[in-house]
Design a protein around this motif. Structure first.
Motif, short mmCIF file in Angstrom:
data_model
loop_
_atom_site.label_atom_id
_atom_site.label_comp_id
_atom_site.label_asym_id
_atom_site.label_seq_id
_atom_site.Cartn_x
_atom_site.Cartn_y
_atom_site.Cartn_z
N THR A 33 4.55 8.27 -3.33
CA THR A 33 3.14 7.91 -3.14
C THR A 33 2.79 6.65 -3.91
OG1 THR A 33 2.55 10.23 -2.78
CG2 THR A 33 0.77 8.73 -3.40
N ALA A 34 3.27 6.56 -5.14
CA ALA A 34 2.95 5.39 -5.97
C ALA A 34 3.54 4.12 -5.39
CB ALA A 34 3.47 5.62 -7.39
N LEU A 35 4.74 4.20 -4.83
CA LEU A 35 5.37 3.01 -4.24
C LEU A 35 4.70 2.61 -2.94
CD1 LEU A 35 9.11 3.87 -4.96
CD2 LEU A 35 7.80 2.01 -5.99
N GLY A 36 4.07 3.53 -2.26
CA GLY A 36 3.25 3.21 -1.11
C GLY A 36 4.03 2.89 0.15
N ASP A 37 3.28 2.50 1.17
CA ASP A 37 3.85 2.19 2.48
C ASP A 37 4.70 0.93 2.39
OD1 ASP A 37 4.46 1.61 5.10
OD2 ASP A 37 2.39 1.66 5.82
N PRO A 38 6.01 1.03 2.60
CA PRO A 38 6.87 -0.16 2.46
C PRO A 38 6.62 -1.20 3.53
CG PRO A 38 8.14 1.69 3.29
CD PRO A 38 6.80 2.24 2.92
N PHE A 39 5.97 -0.83 4.64
CA PHE A 39 5.74 -1.76 5.74
C PHE A 39 4.38 -2.46 5.64
CE2 PHE A 39 8.67 1.49 7.39
CZ PHE A 39 9.75 0.67 7.66
N ASP A 40 3.59 -2.12 4.63
CA ASP A 40 2.29 -2.77 4.42
C ASP A 40 2.53 -4.13 3.78
OD1 ASP A 40 -0.19 -3.64 3.68
OD2 ASP A 40 -0.69 -1.88 2.46
N PRO A 41 2.19 -5.24 4.47
CA PRO A 41 2.47 -6.57 3.90
C PRO A 41 1.70 -6.84 2.62
CG PRO A 41 1.14 -6.76 5.89
CD PRO A 41 1.57 -5.33 5.81
N GLY A 42 0.61 -6.09 2.37
CA GLY A 42 -0.15 -6.29 1.15
C GLY A 42 0.28 -5.42 0.00
N ASN A 43 1.29 -4.55 0.22
CA ASN A 43 1.75 -3.64 -0.82
C ASN A 43 2.65 -4.41 -1.79
OD1 ASN A 43 2.83 -1.60 -2.40
ND2 ASN A 43 3.79 -0.50 -0.69
N PRO A 44 2.30 -4.48 -3.08
CA PRO A 44 3.16 -5.21 -4.04
C PRO A 44 4.53 -4.57 -4.23
CG PRO A 44 1.46 -3.97 -5.20
CD PRO A 44 1.12 -3.88 -3.73
N HIS A 45 4.71 -3.35 -3.71
CA HIS A 45 6.01 -2.67 -3.81
C HIS A 45 6.64 -2.50 -2.42
CE1 HIS A 45 4.15 -1.92 -7.62
NE2 HIS A 45 3.28 -1.09 -7.10
N GLY A 46 6.11 -3.18 -1.43
CA GLY A 46 6.60 -3.05 -0.07
C GLY A 46 7.76 -3.99 0.22
#
Length: 586
Positions: A33-46
């Motif tokens: 959950t903390a790493l978030g959606d890897p396909f979100d271009p705005g995710n700093p952990h994507g």
């Protein structure tokens, strides 16, 4: 030893208590959950951020900071020393969210610290174990300085020598071409040559603080690797570094033995985490094959590749999880299984990447957030598995044992406990001191034989059980041939450079992977889950049989479609493509 803390450092010798242990898979779910959606271009952990960091040959700072906040290093410290490490299956599951996104980050942030510390957890005294636990529990890192081995790559080339002085101290000199995190570690675990002879007593393990009292530790220029480009590898040179006798881990000359014992952890954990990266690529391939398709169904030409790679992932996971559980349940018999896992899985995963590259087509060269992770994983995977060097090390474990296994173990060993093949079931705490580098039984070979016998009595259950029984009998026949050929090997042939012995080791490891799948399937049989259906096991064993060149009949009707339906369903609902099928953030 000093520690680079992510937060305030507690008094020396006092462990910071890790967050409350709510058990697994909750810890893995929190990290996912903390790493978030890897396909979100705005995710700093994507994927987009991770690919850009890789392009810059830098570790993603934001993600490293997140991992530090989560206290990930506590996962590598045994529970009795204040950490969270109780068993390796749990650890692999906690690490998979990270490895699913970035192998280099999984290695560079901390798992190499576990591989370095394992010899200390195995044979260190109380002071050494406490000191190393303090380093990790306060956010520090531990680096490993390997001994040189045959077929060496940059990581394994060259070595450090240690000379015993009259007062009992050690004087270290030597260099390594590449040591991960050498520029930012808080302690080194050094496999140093302490004898000119070759053999089990040639090396010793020494604990080296980042700033020794005497001598020089030179961190050399950064080494650029073809893969895992964000990981930090630096050359290392030691000049007249003096260490007290208290730096010796275990006994003098015990280094090779400690490596054989403690490296079982990395032999199991590397495949058990790296396969999460291939899980991610299979997800990309499914996305590519179903885009703009009626009902989001892939074209028929991709059915075999998608279902086959999914079957291979399940086969690899069955073998890895079985080995990880064996280290807790039957550590006295896990030695050969651990080597076989590390020996077999990299080749299977590389073959799978080639199949998936065909499905991805031009998308495989995309650098965006949807498909950018493929090329990165293709570069990272050989470095993560140490390439040919890792294979050679495992060959050196397996090949000499083949004649003895053929003469004393195969068709004689008793089957292991059923808990070995029950992913996620509770395990006794891992006892590092119980790891051995020997063993007279072959538990998975016994599983193959026993399952084949039981399946023969169940052929009336339907065509899938009949097909599975036939494939199992074929593999038992392969084991009989192996027994005859391995028993006939002359003593001079049982080395990792003998081509016949290496070919037999290849075949043996594949047979073990089939046995692990049968064990896991049988452990689920009678349930209502996908793993209880014999379809996936039939597909797995047919693919293994073809790799062995064994006669494999056509698949029963519906096998490929059943497996394909499962992979499509899991991708549609964001579940992992391993044995667990856990929810993902994407």
């Amino acid at each position: 030893m000093t520690a680079t803390a992510a937060t305030a450092t507690p008094p020396a010798g006092q462990h910071r208590a890790p967050p409350p242990d709510t058990g697994e898979p909750a810890r893995a779910a929190r990290l996912e959950t903390a790493l978030g959606d890897p396909f979100d271009p705005g995710n700093p952990h994507g994927h987009l951020a991770l690919v850009r960091a890789d392009d810059d040959r830098e570790a993603p700072a934001a993600t490293e900071e997140l991992l530090a906040r989560h206290g990930l290093s506590a996962e590598f410290v045994p529970h009795d020393l204040g950490g969270r490490l109780t068993d390796l299956e749990q650890l692999a599951r906690v690490l998979r969210p990270l490895f699913r996104r970035d192998l280099a980050l999984g290695y560079g942030f901390g798992v190499t610290s576990l591989f370095a510390a394992s010899s200390v957890w195995t044979a260190g005294d109380t002071a050494q174990r406490t000191a190393l636990a303090d380093v990790l529990l306060t956010g520090g890192r531990v680096a490993i300085v390997h001994r040189e081995v045959a077929h060496a790559n940059a990581i394994l080339r060259r070595e450090v020598g240690a000379v015993r002085t009259p007062d009992g101290a050690f004087l270290l000199n030597g260099s390594k071409d590449a040591v991960m995190n050498a520029d930012r570690t808080d302690a080194f675990v050094v496999y140093a040559r302490t004898s000119p002879r070759h053999g089990l007593d040639s090396h010793s393990v020494l604990l080296l603080p980042e700033a020794p009292a005497a001598g020089k530790v030179h961190r050399l220029a950064r080494v650029e690797m073809p893969g895992m480009r964000g990981a930090r590898f630096h050359g290392l040179r030691l000049t007249d570094v003096r260490l007290p006798d208290s730096a010796l881990v275990g006994s003098l000359g015990e280094g090779v033995t400690l490596a054989l014992r403690s490296f079982q952890i990395s032999h199991c954990l590397i495949p058990g985490t790296v396969l999460a990266g291939v899980d991610g690529v299979l997800r990309l391939a499914v996305r590519a094959a179903t885009e703009n398709r009626p009902g989001r169904r892939p074209a028929r030409r991709w059915h075999k590749a998608l279902s086959g790679v999914f079957a291979d992932l399940l086969a690899c996971d069955a073998m890895a999880v079985t080995a990880l559980r064996a280290l807790s349940l039957v550590p006295q018999d896990a030695y050969l299984l651990a080597a076989a896992v590390k020996y077999t899985m990299p080749d299977l995963l590389r073959e799978d990447l080639e199949e998936l590259a065909a499905v991805l087509g031009a998308r495989g060269y995309d650098r965006g957030p949807l498909y950018g992770g493929f090329q990165k994983l293709a570069r990272d995977l050989p470095v993560a598995g140490l390439g040919h060097s890792g294979t050679a090390v495992c060959q050196a474990v397996l090949v000499p044992q083949l004649p003895a296994l053929a003469r004393t173990a195969w068709f004689r060993s008793q089957e292991p406990p059923a808990a070995l093949f029950t992913p996620g079931a509770p395990l006794p705490p891992l006892d590092h001191s119980g790891l051995t580098h020997c063993g007279t039984d072959d538990l998975l070979a016994a599983t193959l034989i026993g399952t084949a016998e039981r399946l023969t009595g169940r052929t009336a259950a339907g065509p899938l059980h009949t097909a599975l029984a036939g494939l199992a009998r074929t593999l038992v026949g392969e084991l009989r041939v192996l027994r005859a050929r391995c028993a006939a090997l002359p003593a001079t042939s049982t080395t990792a450079v003998d081509p016949l012995a290496c070919a037999l080791a290849d075949r043996y490891a594949l047979v073990l992977s089939a046995a692990a799948c049968l064990g896991v399937w049988e452990g689920q049989a009678g349930g209502d889950t996908f793993l209880a259906d014999p379809a996936w096991a039939v597909l797995v064993l047919s693919r293994i049989g073809r790799r062995l060149g064994a006669p494999v009949p056509d698949l029963p009707a519906g096998v490929e479609q059943t497996v394909l339906a499962e992979v499509l369903e899991r991708c549609r609902h964001g579940r992992s493509l391993d044995l667990y099928g856990t929810p993902l953030a994407c």
